[in-house]
Design an enzyme around this catalytic site. Structure first.
Site, mmCIF file in Angstrom:
data_model
loop_
_atom_site.group_PDB
_atom_site.id
_atom_site.type_symbol
_atom_site.label_atom_id
_atom_site.label_comp_id
_atom_site.label_asym_id
_atom_site.label_seq_id
_atom_site.Cartn_x
_atom_site.Cartn_y
_atom_site.Cartn_z
ATOM 1 N N CYS A 11 0.731 -1.366 -0.020
ATOM 2 C CA CYS A 11 0.051 0.034 0.317
ATOM 3 C C CYS A 11 1.024 1.284 0.008
ATOM 4 O O CYS A 11 0.264 2.298 -0.144
ATOM 5 C CB CYS A 11 -0.875 0.007 1.197
ATOM 6 S SG CYS A 11 -2.062 -1.383 1.035
ATOM 7 N N ASN A 21 -10.321 -0.133 1.017
ATOM 8 C CA ASN A 21 -8.927 -0.193 0.776
ATOM 9 C C ASN A 21 -8.557 -0.679 -0.572
ATOM 10 O O ASN A 21 -8.628 -1.962 -0.706
ATOM 11 C CB ASN A 21 -8.257 -0.835 2.080
ATOM 12 C CG ASN A 21 -6.608 -0.670 1.966
ATOM 13 O OD1 ASN A 21 -6.172 -0.487 0.912
ATOM 14 N ND2 ASN A 21 -6.385 -1.420 2.860
ATOM 15 N N HIS A 68 -2.963 6.994 2.561
ATOM 16 C CA HIS A 68 -3.489 5.729 2.146
ATOM 17 C C HIS A 68 -4.981 5.579 2.783
ATOM 18 O O HIS A 68 -5.053 5.734 4.026
ATOM 19 C CB HIS A 68 -2.469 4.590 2.397
ATOM 20 C CG HIS A 68 -3.069 3.153 2.301
ATOM 21 N ND1 HIS A 68 -3.644 2.702 1.368
ATOM 22 C CD2 HIS A 68 -3.002 2.366 3.149
ATOM 23 C CE1 HIS A 68 -4.086 1.864 1.491
ATOM 24 N NE2 HIS A 68 -3.738 1.186 2.517
#
Ligand code: COA
Length: 307
Positions: free
Chosen positions: A109, A263, A233
């Site tokens: 990520c 996500n 993020h």
């Protein structure tokens, strides 16, 4: 031309939307819990890493409107390549018809931050525009019977194009880090599903993002008060809120799309940034602070000057 600018942007989400109410039907979970603990209401699932990235980059190429033969190359940030080899970046590159190289970066990520920093250095040394795209299809490595991950993870792609320009450099400072000792808190074995120690990831993500962003800001001679937009993020709204509190950045200066996207790993930072760009939240000279963290454990931050 001795400087660099961001001249293109684009994004892509699969058509299929899965709401928390859809998940309630198949998992021991509920809408209220998911919203309260994560901020997520829905997520988009489907497509391939190649197809999502191709759509996002096509949009960015149109915005940039540069000669396709002028490109230095393309960097794909992904945790979920479509094949072991060739790199998914090669297939995206073929679909787009641009010139130059293509390679994949897997830094989970934090991958988009890693790719942006590497891409920026290549723009400087090659004096050519470079495409950066973050694309992930996490639904392919998610155990849909595991409520701890199935409520969070999703699919999407986002892209930026960095080009040589007469302006100052758009990248003012960065920090890239990894600690492979933390592998076991978030990992996916070959052919397996993503396994996560949610509490541990939460704690470490907040600490890493706070330390990394503070380092970048201090080294570049600015303060958090100078930041117009924080683009973290998109892992959990509570992580983003905690980070804002610790950095003393007002929530309204934080880009967030997690409510609609969940996500999306390497795609999450460009999705949030492109959303802010499309909503005209940035004007020339604004400072943008991106920060990401993920499996590895990797983390990193980059300070940008917009326009
Ligand atoms: N639905 C409903 N209830 C759930 C649930 C779910 N999906 N998951 C856990 N619960 C329950 C637990 O059983 C527990 O119940 P109890 O209090 O009766 O024992 C309670 O909710 C709290 O569980 P806990 O695991 O402590 O939740 P949490 O507040 O830590 O939230 C996460 C879980 C995964 C949302 C959170 O830890 C998180 O977001 N971590 C970071 C994950 C992340 O960002 N990963 C990607 C990084 S790149």
């Amino acid at each position: 031309m001795s400087g660099t600018s961001i001249v293109g942007w684009g994004m892509s989400l699969p058509d299929k939307v899965v709401t928390n109410f859809d998940l309630e039907k198949v998992l021991d979970t509920n809408n209220d819990w998911i919203i309260e603990r994560t901020g997520i209401r829905q997520r988009h699932l489907g497509g391939s890493t190649e197809s999502l990235a191709t759509t996002a980059v096509s949009e960015a190429l149109k915005v940039a409107d540069l000669d396709l033969d002028s490109y230095g190359g393309l960097i794909l940030a992904t945790t979920t390549p479509d094949k072991t080899t060739p790199g998914t970046s090669a297939l995206i590159h073929k679909n787009l018809g641009i010139s130059g190289f293509a390679f994949d970066i897997n830094a989970a990520c934090a991958g988009f931050i890693y790719s942006f920093v590497v891409g920026h250095q290549l723009v400087k040394s090659m004096n050519k525009p470079i495409v950066i795209v973050g694309s992930d299809t996490l639904s392919r490595i998610t155990d849909m019977t595991d409520r701890s991950t199935a409520i969070l993870l999703a699919d999407g792609a986002g892209s930026l194009i960095i080009s040589p320009s007469d302006a100052d450099d758009c990248l003012l400072g960065f920090d890239l880090q990894v600690d492979g000792n933390l592998e076991e808190i978030l990992y996916c074995d070959l052919g397996g599903y993503l396994k996560m120690n949610g509490k541990e990831v939460f704690k470490r993500a907040v600490r890493a993002a706070e330390k990394s962003t503070t380092k970048v800001i201090e080294e570049s001679g600015y303060t958090m008060a100078d930041i117009k937009l924080l683009v973290p993020h998109q892992a959990n709204q509570r992580i983003m809120d905690t980070l804002c509190d610790r950095l003393k950045i007002p929530y309204e200066r934080c880009a967030s799309v997690i409510e609609e996207t969940g996500n999306t790993s390497s795609a999450s930072i460009p999705l949030a940034l492109v959303d802010a760009i499309k909503k005209n939240r940035l004007k020339a000279g604004d400072l943008v602070l991106m920060t990401g963290f993920g499996a590895g454990m990797t983390w990193g931050s980059a300070l940008l000057k917009w326009g």
